[in-house]
Write a protein that holds these residues in place. Structure first.
Motif, PDB file in Angstrom:
ATOM      1  N   ASP A 201     -14.282  18.280  10.008  1.00 10.46           N
ATOM      2  CA  ASP A 201     -13.137  19.081   9.565  1.00 10.46           C
ATOM      3  C   ASP A 201     -13.360  19.557   8.135  1.00 10.46           C
ATOM      4  O   ASP A 201     -14.302  19.152   7.449  1.00 10.46           O
ATOM      5  N   ALA A 202     -12.485  20.445   7.683  1.00 10.98           N
ATOM      6  CA  ALA A 202     -12.637  21.060   6.363  1.00 10.98           C
ATOM      7  C   ALA A 202     -12.592  20.025   5.249  1.00 10.98           C
ATOM      8  O   ALA A 202     -13.303  20.151   4.243  1.00 10.98           O
ATOM      9  N   GLU A 203     -11.770  18.993   5.403  1.00 16.81           N
ATOM     10  CA  GLU A 203     -11.656  17.969   4.369  1.00 16.81           C
ATOM     11  C   GLU A 203     -12.972  17.232   4.165  1.00 16.81           C
ATOM     12  O   GLU A 203     -13.419  17.020   3.039  1.00 16.81           O
TER      13      GLU A 203
ATOM     14  N   ALA B 278     -15.537  19.572   2.581  1.00 18.06           N
ATOM     15  CA  ALA B 278     -15.194  19.806   1.172  1.00 18.06           C
ATOM     16  C   ALA B 278     -15.591  18.616   0.304  1.00 18.06           C
ATOM     17  O   ALA B 278     -16.091  18.783  -0.823  1.00 18.06           O
ATOM     18  N   GLU B 279     -15.383  17.421   0.793  1.00 13.97           N
ATOM     19  CA  GLU B 279     -15.776  16.228   0.033  1.00 13.97           C
ATOM     20  C   GLU B 279     -17.282  16.174  -0.161  1.00 13.97           C
ATOM     21  O   GLU B 279     -17.773  15.835  -1.247  1.00 13.97           O
TER      22      GLU B 279
ATOM     23  N   THR C 209     -11.570  20.174  -5.116  1.00  9.77           N
ATOM     24  CA  THR C 209     -11.769  19.969  -3.677  1.00  9.77           C
ATOM     25  C   THR C 209     -10.900  20.919  -2.875  1.00  9.77           C
ATOM     26  O   THR C 209     -11.313  21.422  -1.821  1.00  9.77           O
ATOM     27  N   HIS C 210      -9.693  21.175  -3.366  1.00 10.46           N
ATOM     28  CA  HIS C 210      -8.806  22.117  -2.687  1.00 10.46           C
ATOM     29  C   HIS C 210      -9.434  23.505  -2.644  1.00 10.46           C
ATOM     30  O   HIS C 210      -9.409  24.174  -1.597  1.00 10.46           O
TER      31      HIS C 210
ATOM     32  N   ARG D 169     -12.212  23.462  -0.208  1.00 12.00           N
ATOM     33  CA  ARG D 169     -11.675  23.420   1.153  1.00 12.00           C
ATOM     34  C   ARG D 169     -11.229  24.808   1.599  1.00 12.00           C
ATOM     35  O   ARG D 169     -11.398  25.177   2.770  1.00 12.00           O
ATOM     36  N   GLN D 170     -10.673  25.590   0.686  1.00 11.05           N
ATOM     37  CA  GLN D 170     -10.266  26.950   1.023  1.00 11.05           C
ATOM     38  C   GLN D 170     -11.474  27.802   1.420  1.00 11.05           C
ATOM     39  O   GLN D 170     -11.412  28.602   2.357  1.00 11.05           O
TER      40      GLN D 170
ATOM     41  N   ALA E  37     -12.709  26.654   4.870  1.00 12.20           N
ATOM     42  CA  ALA E  37     -11.826  27.150   5.923  1.00 12.20           C
ATOM     43  C   ALA E  37     -12.075  28.633   6.193  1.00 12.20           C
ATOM     44  O   ALA E  37     -12.164  29.061   7.348  1.00 12.20           O
TER      45      ALA E  37
END
Length: 505
Positions: free
Chosen positions: A294-296, A299-300, A473-474, A477-478, A481
């Motif tokens: 997943d995106a999370e 992103a991490e 991270t946000h 994540r964008q 996505a």
């Protein structure tokens, strides 16, 4: 009046057959083909459509009819057996006279006009029983179509071709032989040996046993069984019948009733064809639905590879330090590390998928360079957290002042106390004790304030480090996505939809 496929299929409902299931399964495959589109190779799509058209044809005929056919050679007594089973004497009808030259049919409870048209039974060769008036021996035969086929050994080739065409469509083949010609080579070589896979839906009737001595019946049964076994038909049931004496007719009606109570060959064949079509189409899908991270999670991983985690730790240490610390700005991450994470994600998103589906999934994904540029642009706009915590710094300075005053007051009080003890000066003991107490209190207060300032600084350090990591991270994540998740979501969902439609048949 014209009727729909749904109407035809519904005819099977009164036989305990789930008629709606065939329509539902056909619709599932049709939907799967529509969703998959050109991601299923054209030859496979075309063959699937041919199969669906064949199923539609069977559904149009009505899958609730059970077809039982009497097949035999000249002089075997098929017509008399047909009359005995139907309970109708065709000779009394006049113009309707069953012969071995054309197929004849008797239906129970339903005219089955479309089916009989397809089977090639002429309108003048059809008889219908009214099931309401049937007596006990006809109970349970609703939906039965009993056929008297032309002689399979007729000298007219058209008769043999008609038999060949009808055989795959019947639910129970009753091979009628007479006691003198049961070893007929045409019957065994031309037909029986080629139908070994259908022996569970066949029955051999040795008819006219009233014409032979009773003590030879067992020998004939054994001889017929031996011939069948040699042809790989050892599971075919053998019955001995006599229309004149009524021998074996009850057993024969019971067997026909058992077949009538089960799903028809049209229903079974339609379902088998749908299942076979689904299995063939499944060969052009992945063995399992891909499950990319997943995106999370992505992103991490990117945050670590981009140095965001290291920068966050540097912020924590800088804010926690009592001294002023300058932070280096975030540097561009190594392109190779970012590419590796992107490729690893795509590999999981397309694992096991055929080429057409892989291309469908990856077609709109951002290129490696574009993805890298988007990632760096997103990281560049994330501001570093301040490394100075002003409130704790002010508290620490105040604590240092208290400590200094406390030490000075303590030293002064001790000095005064020493002087008073020495007698050099008089009346200084009270001032000495006041100075010592004040100094000690100031030191304790200063230490407490330093401890509070330290804790405050560490809490602020953790909070600002976490804030930076969260904001960065946000932003990552964008990007994930927009560049990876969203472009692949549609094709992956369609692949899953097609797989579910084809695996739930």
């Amino acid at each position: 009046m014209s009727t729909t496929i749904e109407d035809r299929v519904a005819d099977g409902a009164d036989q305990g057959f789930d008629a709606d299931a065939l329509i539902r399964l056909r619709a599932q495959i049709t939907e799967a083909l529509d969703v998959a589109g050109d991601r299923i190779p054209a030859p496979a799509r075309e063959q699937a459509q041919v199969n669906l058209d064949r199923v539609d044809q069977r559904l149009q005929l009505g899958v609730g009819h059970t077809v039982v056919a009497l097949v035999g050679g000249t002089g075997s007594g098929k017509s008399s057996l047909f009359n005995a089973l139907s309970g109708l004497d065709f000779a009394d009808v006049g113009v309707i006279r069953p012969t071995t030259a054309q197929a004849a049919a008797c239906t129970w409870g339903s005219r089955a006009e479309e089916l009989l048209d397809f089977l090639g039974v002429a309108p003048g060769r059809r008889i219908q029983r009214d099931s309401v008036l049937d007596h006990d021996e006809h109970t349970g035969l609703h939906g039965l179509v009993l056929m008297d086929l032309p002689d399979h050994d007729s000298v007219e080739q058209g008769h043999a071709r008609q038999v060949d065409r009808l055989l795959p469509l019947v639910d129970l083949l009753i091979w009628v032989v007479d006691p003198q010609k049961y070893a007929d080579n045409v019957l065994h070589e031309r037909y029986l040996r080629t139908l070994s896979e259908r022996q569970g839906a066949m029955l051999v009737v040795v008819n006219q046993v009233d014409t032979i001595p009773a003590h030879t019946e067992g020998q004939i049964r054994d001889d017929v069984g031996r011939l069948l076994s040699e042809g790989g038909l050892d599971q075919v049931q053998i019955l001995l019948t006599s229309v004149r004496e009524g021998t074996g007719l009850g057993q024969l009606r019971e067997r026909i009733a058992q077949v009538s109570a089960s799903a028809s060959v049209s229903a079974r064949t339609a379902r088998a064809q749908l299942e076979a079509t689904a299995r063939t189409l499944m060969e052009h899908l992945g063995p399992a639905q891909p499950e990319p991270d997943d995106a999370e999670t992505v992103a991490e991983n990117l945050a670590t590879a981009s140095g965001v985690a290291s920068t966050s730790e540097a912020i924590r240490e800088a804010v926690a330090s009592p001294r002023q610390v300058l932070l280096d700005p975030l540097r561009r991450p190594a392109r190779s590390r970012i590419d590796a994470i992107r490729e690893r994600w795509l590999a999981k998103a397309t694992v096991g998928l055929p080429r057409a589906w892989q291309e469908s999934v990856t077609r709109h994904v951002a290129s490696p360079q574009t993805f890298y540029d988007h990632l760096w642009r997103a990281l560049s706009k994330v501001e570093l957290s301040a490394t100075t915590e002003h409130r704790s710094r002010r508290m620490r300075a105040f604590a240092q002042g208290l400590l200094g005053l406390g030490v000075l007051a303590l030293i002064t009080g001790v000095a005064l106390w020493v002087l008073g003890i020495a007698g050099v000066l008089t009346g200084l003991s009270v001032a000495a004790w006041v100075g010592v107490g004040a100094g000690a209190a100031a030191i304790v207060a200063g230490l407490a304030l330093r401890l509070w300032a330290r804790r405050r600084r560490r809490a602020a350090a953790a909070e600002r480090a976490s804030s930076y990591l969260s904001r960065a991270t946000h932003e990552i994540r964008q990007v994930v996505a927009a560049d990876l998740i969203e472009p692949t979501a549609g094709p992956l969902a369609e692949h899953d939809q097609v797989r579910r439609a084809l695996t739930t048949l």
